[in-house]
Write an enzyme that holds these catalytic residues in place. Structure first.
Site, mmCIF file in Angstrom:
data_model
loop_
_atom_site.group_PDB
_atom_site.id
_atom_site.type_symbol
_atom_site.label_atom_id
_atom_site.label_comp_id
_atom_site.label_asym_id
_atom_site.label_seq_id
_atom_site.Cartn_x
_atom_site.Cartn_y
_atom_site.Cartn_z
ATOM 1 N N GLU A 149 42.193 34.355 48.998
ATOM 2 C CA GLU A 149 41.573 33.593 50.069
ATOM 3 C C GLU A 149 40.700 32.500 49.475
ATOM 4 O O GLU A 149 39.922 32.761 48.574
ATOM 5 C CB GLU A 149 40.738 34.550 50.929
ATOM 6 N N LYS A 204 42.965 32.046 41.623
ATOM 7 C CA LYS A 204 41.770 32.255 42.446
ATOM 8 C C LYS A 204 40.506 32.224 41.576
ATOM 9 O O LYS A 204 39.526 31.530 41.893
ATOM 10 C CB LYS A 204 41.891 33.588 43.192
ATOM 11 N N CYS A 260 30.759 35.157 45.236
ATOM 12 C CA CYS A 260 31.961 35.021 44.398
ATOM 13 C C CYS A 260 31.825 34.259 43.085
ATOM 14 O O CYS A 260 32.386 34.687 42.086
ATOM 15 C CB CYS A 260 33.072 34.402 45.232
#
Ligand code: UGA
Length: 446
Positions: A149, A204, A260
């Site tokens: 995502e 990612k 993150c």
């Protein structure tokens, strides 16, 4: 999942969690009480909740009836044992894989949505494959895909509705096409890309590392601006107009927060060291070091400007979230800066547009050991200024850009200092009122 439900009315989606309280919060009749604040989310939920999007804690049943299962659990940095402080704690991913292995029926496509260390898909595959050994009578099969995502908090809905790309990694073309069939309902086909599993997982981590590195780059330049008389927003504008560089993610500030960036870089550093790539590990590690240095130097600047002493001084803190438009405080620069100020003996008056008192209490008192009587929580933005010696602008909430400084001046202690870590106040306005201003990356501070 809300955006998928909205764009694919024929697909039935169940969001499950073993935490029943969390699920009931998502089922709250009052959409203002959702556990996460995200612009545009409640409007979508109003349309799809209890139609083709169900929130439930019946995990087993839901997996049993599903053709596709997305693993979207938390993967925080490990706190103990091998790799502590460096790599992700995969206990929840592993327990999801075990639960899927136990409950699934027929063929199930398992999609990694959480951001994970490279090669985690292999762990998931190994656990799922064990079902063949344990339950030889049942014909259960699995395909594992990686579908990271890329949404950012605060703009999640628009990022999902109009993504730059959708990445699907895997080695089973049929499963990859099945996932593509979902996105194709609203994402142009040329934006849906296929790679192998490991490229997808690494992409990612790489995207987040490169974004974070840009922030550390601009923040390191902000320090040079302050000592040379240059201005960081002007420098960012001038370099960002070079189409090879681009203008996004060049806003200097108190450093990146959020769940993150730090975690993903740490994972990259850990992976590099694991493979003996120490120079690569050091390179990425520096991005994190500059980030925490930025917060330390802001704190030192505040102490120096307030005559080297914060004991018994009241300091107003505007913003506690790691960025605007979210109530998330994970890795927020505000936590580190408030911690250092409290250690100096300051008393803090804190305001945030969306972060609750309970969350600030968790961050400052439960996790950092400070006492509740060392700070106040203020619903009204102007009340933080009562008797304050200084204000620190930590988050770029839009209301902080429109503060009435004349009104503020009448209730603060003099000399009063404004520390603007987000470059959101108008220096001319502040200075014309005789207020002292320190602005990040502003070479005219001196
Ligand atoms: C980030 C990425 O931007 C997403 O693409 C990714 O999907 C997400 O992490 C994730 O892996 O979950 P997020 O952390 O929600 O998204 O928010 P960002 O907008 O990236 O901001 C992160 C931090 O960087 C914030 O503290 C923000 O204030 C800071 N930042 C951002 C700057 O200091 N300057 C900038 O120019 C941009």
């Amino acid at each position: 999942m809300a955006v998928i439900a909205k764009n694919c009315p024929k697909i039935e989606i169940e969001v499950v969690d073993i935490n029943a309280d969390r699920i009931s919060a998502w089922n709250d009749k009052d959409l203002d009480n959702l556990p996460v604040f995200e612009p545009g989310l409640s409007e979508i939920l109003k349309d799809v909740r209890n139609k083709n999007l169900i929130f439930s804690s019946n995990v087993e049943n839901s997996i049993k009836n599903s053709d596709m299962v997305f693993i979207s659990v938390n993967t925080p940095i490990k706190k103990k044992g091998i790799g502590a402080g460096q790599t992700s704690d995969l206990r929840w991913v592993e327990s999801c894989a075990r639960q899927i292995c136990k409950s699934a029926r027929g063929h199930t496509i398992v999609v990694e949505k959480s951001t994970l260390p490279v090669k985690t898909a292999q762990t998931i595959k190994d656990i799922l494959d064990s079902s063949k050994v344990n339950n030889s009578n049942e014909n259960r099969t699995f395909s594992v895909l990686s579908n990271p995502e890329f949404l950012a908090e605060g703009t999640a809905v628009s990022d999902l509705v109009n993504p730059d790309r959708v990445l699907i990694g895997g080695d089973d073309l049929e499963a990859m096409n099945a996932l593509k069939e979902i996105y194709i309902n609203w994402v142009p086909e040329n934006k849906i890309i296929f790679t192998n599993l490991w490229s997808s997982e690494l992409s990612k981590l790489s995207a987040n590392a490169l974004l974070a590195q840009r922030i550390s780059s601009i923040n390191s330049l902000s320090a040079i601006c302050e000592v040379t008389g240059a201005e960081i927003d002007d420098v960012a504008n001038a370099v960002g107009m070079d189409s090879r560089i681009g203008s996004k993610f060049l806003k200097a500030g108190p450093g990146f927060g959020g769940s993150c960036f730090k975690k993903d870089i740490l994972n990259l550093v850990y992976l590099s060291r694991f493979y003996g790539l120490n120079e690569v590990a050091d390179f990425w590690q520096e991005t994190i070091l500059i980030n925490s240095w930025q917060q330390t130097r802001i704190y030192k600047e505040i102490v120096a400007k307030l005559f080297g002493n914060l004991a018994d001084k009241k300091i107003a803190i505007l913003g506690f979230a790691f960025k605007e438009n979210t109530n998330d405080t994970r890795e927020s620069p505000a936590i580190n800066i408030c911690r250092d100020l409290l250690n100096e003996g300051a008393f803090l008056n804190i305001h945030d547009c969306k972060v609750s008192e309970e969350t600030i209490n968790r961050d400052l008192c439960i996790e950092n050991g400070f006492k509740r009587n060392m700070w106040t929580y203020n619903e009204d933005v102007y009340s933080v200024f009562e008797g304050a010696h200084a204000v620190i602008l930590m988050t770029e909430w839009s209301i902080y850009k429109r503060l009435k400084w004349e009104r503020i001046l009448s209730v603060v202690k003099k000399p009063f200092w404004v520390f603007d870590t987000r470059l959101i106040v108008n220096p001319n306005e502040i200075k014309s009122l005789g207020i002292n201003l320190w602005q990040l990356g502003n070479g005219k501070n001196h």
